[in-house]
Motif scaffolding. Structure first.
Motif, PDB file in Angstrom:
ATOM      1  N   PRO A   6     -14.044   7.027  19.967  1.00  0.00           N
ATOM      2  CA  PRO A   6     -14.825   7.875  18.936  1.00  0.00           C
ATOM      3  C   PRO A   6     -15.617   6.846  17.709  1.00  0.00           C
ATOM      4  N   ARG A   7     -16.404   7.654  17.177  1.00  0.00           N
ATOM      5  CA  ARG A   7     -17.108   6.646  15.993  1.00  0.00           C
ATOM      6  C   ARG A   7     -16.507   6.395  14.744  1.00  0.00           C
ATOM      7  N   ALA A   8     -15.457   7.474  14.576  1.00  0.00           N
ATOM      8  CA  ALA A   8     -14.355   7.235  13.523  1.00  0.00           C
ATOM      9  C   ALA A   8     -13.232   7.965  13.707  1.00  0.00           C
ATOM     10  N   VAL A   9     -12.046   7.592  13.061  1.00  0.00           N
ATOM     11  CA  VAL A   9     -10.754   8.376  13.031  1.00  0.00           C
ATOM     12  C   VAL A   9     -10.251   8.476  11.865  1.00  0.00           C
ATOM     13  N   VAL A  10      -9.687   9.725  11.748  1.00  0.00           N
ATOM     14  CA  VAL A  10      -9.102  10.379  10.372  1.00  0.00           C
ATOM     15  C   VAL A  10      -7.576  10.548  10.508  1.00  0.00           C
ATOM     16  N   ASP A  11      -6.817  10.052   9.611  1.00  0.00           N
ATOM     17  CA  ASP A  11      -5.317  10.480   9.550  1.00  0.00           C
ATOM     18  C   ASP A  11      -5.091  10.988   8.344  1.00  0.00           C
ATOM     19  N   PHE A  12      -4.640  12.035   8.037  1.00  0.00           N
ATOM     20  CA  PHE A  12      -4.085  12.826   6.904  1.00  0.00           C
ATOM     21  C   PHE A  12      -2.513  13.105   7.104  1.00  0.00           C
ATOM     22  N   TYR A  13      -1.886  12.095   6.418  1.00  0.00           N
ATOM     23  CA  TYR A  13      -0.473  12.390   6.365  1.00  0.00           C
ATOM     24  C   TYR A  13       0.479  12.724   7.807  1.00  0.00           C
ATOM     25  N   GLY A  14      -0.048  11.750   8.621  1.00  0.00           N
ATOM     26  CA  GLY A  14       0.539  12.134  10.140  1.00  0.00           C
ATOM     27  C   GLY A  14       1.838  11.082  10.253  1.00  0.00           C
ATOM     28  N   PRO A  15       2.792  11.483  11.072  1.00  0.00           N
ATOM     29  CA  PRO A  15       3.724  10.625  11.765  1.00  0.00           C
ATOM     30  C   PRO A  15       3.138   9.647  12.867  1.00  0.00           C
ATOM     31  N   MET A  16       3.363   8.308  12.794  1.00  0.00           N
ATOM     32  CA  MET A  16       2.900   7.329  13.541  1.00  0.00           C
ATOM     33  C   MET A  16       3.559   6.655  14.528  1.00  0.00           C
ATOM     34  N   ASP A  17       4.902   6.815  14.097  1.00  0.00           N
ATOM     35  CA  ASP A  17       6.134   5.963  14.967  1.00  0.00           C
ATOM     36  C   ASP A  17       7.023   6.632  14.854  1.00  0.00           C
ATOM     37  N   PHE A  18       7.541   7.828  15.917  1.00  0.00           N
ATOM     38  CA  PHE A  18       8.672   8.583  16.104  1.00  0.00           C
ATOM     39  C   PHE A  18       9.948   7.630  15.851  1.00  0.00           C
ATOM     40  N   GLY A  19      10.015   6.458  16.151  1.00  0.00           N
ATOM     41  CA  GLY A  19      11.124   5.460  16.261  1.00  0.00           C
ATOM     42  C   GLY A  19      11.519   5.086  14.978  1.00  0.00           C
ATOM     43  N   SER A  20      10.586   4.927  14.020  1.00  0.00           N
ATOM     44  CA  SER A  20      11.051   4.595  12.668  1.00  0.00           C
ATOM     45  C   SER A  20      10.960   5.367  11.463  1.00  0.00           C
ATOM     46  N   MET A  21      10.831   6.898  11.943  1.00  0.00           N
ATOM     47  CA  MET A  21      10.597   7.991  10.737  1.00  0.00           C
ATOM     48  C   MET A  21      11.688   7.908   9.941  1.00  0.00           C
ATOM     49  N   ASP A  22      12.975   7.810  10.591  1.00  0.00           N
ATOM     50  CA  ASP A  22      14.239   8.125   9.781  1.00  0.00           C
ATOM     51  C   ASP A  22      14.446   6.769   8.623  1.00  0.00           C
ATOM     52  N   ALA A  23      14.002   5.577   9.543  1.00  0.00           N
ATOM     53  CA  ALA A  23      14.350   4.459   8.557  1.00  0.00           C
ATOM     54  C   ALA A  23      13.258   4.387   7.504  1.00  0.00           C
ATOM     55  N   ASP A  24      11.998   4.884   7.748  1.00  0.00           N
ATOM     56  CA  ASP A  24      11.170   4.919   6.363  1.00  0.00           C
ATOM     57  C   ASP A  24      11.508   5.833   5.533  1.00  0.00           C
ATOM     58  N   MET A  25      12.120   7.074   5.730  1.00  0.00           N
ATOM     59  CA  MET A  25      12.690   8.092   5.009  1.00  0.00           C
ATOM     60  C   MET A  25      13.754   7.537   4.072  1.00  0.00           C
ATOM     61  N   ALA A  26      14.670   6.826   4.774  1.00  0.00           N
ATOM     62  CA  ALA A  26      15.720   6.395   3.908  1.00  0.00           C
ATOM     63  C   ALA A  26      15.421   5.530   2.924  1.00  0.00           C
ATOM     64  N   ARG A  27      14.106   4.627   2.956  1.00  0.00           N
ATOM     65  CA  ARG A  27      13.607   3.970   1.971  1.00  0.00           C
ATOM     66  C   ARG A  27      13.279   4.644   0.678  1.00  0.00           C
ATOM     67  N   LEU A  28      12.926   6.034   0.925  1.00  0.00           N
ATOM     68  CA  LEU A  28      12.387   6.520  -0.332  1.00  0.00           C
ATOM     69  C   LEU A  28      13.449   6.612  -1.333  1.00  0.00           C
ATOM     70  N   GLY A  29      14.887   6.702  -1.142  1.00  0.00           N
ATOM     71  CA  GLY A  29      15.793   6.883  -2.189  1.00  0.00           C
ATOM     72  C   GLY A  29      15.825   8.279  -3.003  1.00  0.00           C
ATOM     73  N   ARG A  30      15.608   9.248  -2.024  1.00  0.00           N
ATOM     74  CA  ARG A  30      15.470  10.295  -2.975  1.00  0.00           C
ATOM     75  C   ARG A  30      15.668  11.586  -1.640  1.00  0.00           C
ATOM     76  N   LYS A  31      15.908  12.824  -2.136  1.00  0.00           N
ATOM     77  CA  LYS A  31      16.240  13.917  -1.256  1.00  0.00           C
ATOM     78  C   LYS A  31      15.165  14.151  -0.072  1.00  0.00           C
ATOM     79  N   VAL A  32      15.453  14.037   1.134  1.00  0.00           N
ATOM     80  CA  VAL A  32      14.513  14.365   2.368  1.00  0.00           C
ATOM     81  C   VAL A  32      14.530  15.645   2.714  1.00  0.00           C
ATOM     82  N   ARG A  33      13.264  16.126   2.729  1.00  0.00           N
ATOM     83  CA  ARG A  33      13.349  17.499   3.091  1.00  0.00           C
ATOM     84  C   ARG A  33      12.899  17.925   4.533  1.00  0.00           C
TER      85      ARG A  33
END
Length: 298
Positions: free
Chosen positions: A159-186
């Motif tokens: 395509p001529r361009a691609v748009v990502d608004f707040y999407g998950p992009m690597d299922f395997g690392s989602m929990d590790a990324d959330m753990a780094r937030l240091g706050r309650k996960v919803r």
């Protein structure tokens, strides 16, 4: 293609409910003149799309914009049609795709590709310029959009361009990324068998992490042959997102740049925003999106 049509419907998890609500938020809907509920594929009754045209004489460049909803809910009619994009002379197409209780991955990407094929064939009569297309989405829809864009790029039809608004992009690392937030996960952990990601792929992400990463955009970018040209990419994500960590946006940016160091990437984290909060439907976000699309679809 693996499907589970007729399977017992899974109860909606808290994460799924939150993802559904967030995927449907982002400001008031505005529908320009166009056509609604066009069947683009016989695979499912959900395979329908709407075409919203800007004012003026067509045909027009266009954005295919995909709704969120955790892969198990959502509808094109609830996805806002961004007025600034229409105002810049670009059409907006919204589509429904099969949900995870109807068919397992990659059926959803196949639906996106089927819709694009339909729109390329029927574009002129629908008021669209077939080859002046951008592909985007929000939350789960962003995962589908980026995945389909990579498939097209690999086939030499990016395509001529691609748009990502707040999407998950690597299922395997989602929990590790959330753990780094240091706050309650919803949300429930992505690794859980009951997560919306696990329900999409048909197995617990945590049990087959490498496979879940390999089918995700970040994993696919890492496996691309050198020299692949990628289209311009715009990323917007809330820094306070407690459903899909902004770390997922960072991972996509790094992987996109590693795969094609020359690709344009317009990246911004919204410092005070969460997952699909109201700011994503306001001019401060939508006008830069409209400018980005106008520049690359012109």
């Amino acid at each position: 293609m693996q499907t589970n049509e007729g399977a017992r419907r899974m109860p909606m998890t808290r994460r799924a409910a939150l993802a559904l609500l967030a995927g449907l938020m982002a400001g008031p809907a505005l529908a320009g003149p166009g056509l609604v509920d066009l069947a683009y594929s016989p695979a499912s009754p959900r395979n329908r799309l709407d075409v919203h045209l800007p004012e003026g004489d067509g045909p027009f460049p266009w954005l295919l914009d995909l709704h969120g909803g955790g892969f198990l809910a959502g509808d094109k009619r609830s996805l806002p049609v961004p007025a600034p994009v229409l105002a810049r002379g670009n059409a907006v197409v919204r589509m429904n795709y099969r949900l995870s209780h109807q068919a397992l991955w990659p059926a959803q990407e196949q639906d996106v590709l089927a819709a694009l094929d339909f729109l390329h064939r029927r574009g002129p009569e629908l008021g669209l310029i077939p080859d002046r297309m951008a592909l985007g989405g929000r939350s789960a829809g962003a995962f589908l959009a980026v995945s389909a864009a990579l498939t097209l790029a690999e086939a030499g039809r990016a395509p001529r361009a691609v748009v990502d608004f707040y999407g998950p992009m690597d299922f395997g690392s989602m929990d590790a990324d959330m753990a780094r937030l240091g706050r309650k996960v919803r949300r429930a952990p992505a690794d859980s068998p009951r997560s919306v990601e696990s329900l999409l792929v048909g197995y617990p992400v945590g049990a087959r992490r490498a496979e879940a990463t390999a089918l995700s955009p970040v994993g696919r970018l890492g496996a691309m042959a050198p020299g692949r040209r990628l289209p311009p990419l715009i990323i917007r994500h809330g820094a306070q997102d407690s459903i899909v960590s902004a770390g997922q946006a960072e991972r996509l940016r790094r992987a996109w740049k590693a795969a094609d160091p020359h690709a344009e990437i317009d990246f911004a984290l919204l410092p005070h925003e969460g997952h699909g909060t109201a700011a994503f439907g306001r001019d401060a976000v939508l006008r830069p999106l409209a400018d980005f699309l106008a520049r690359h679809l012109a």
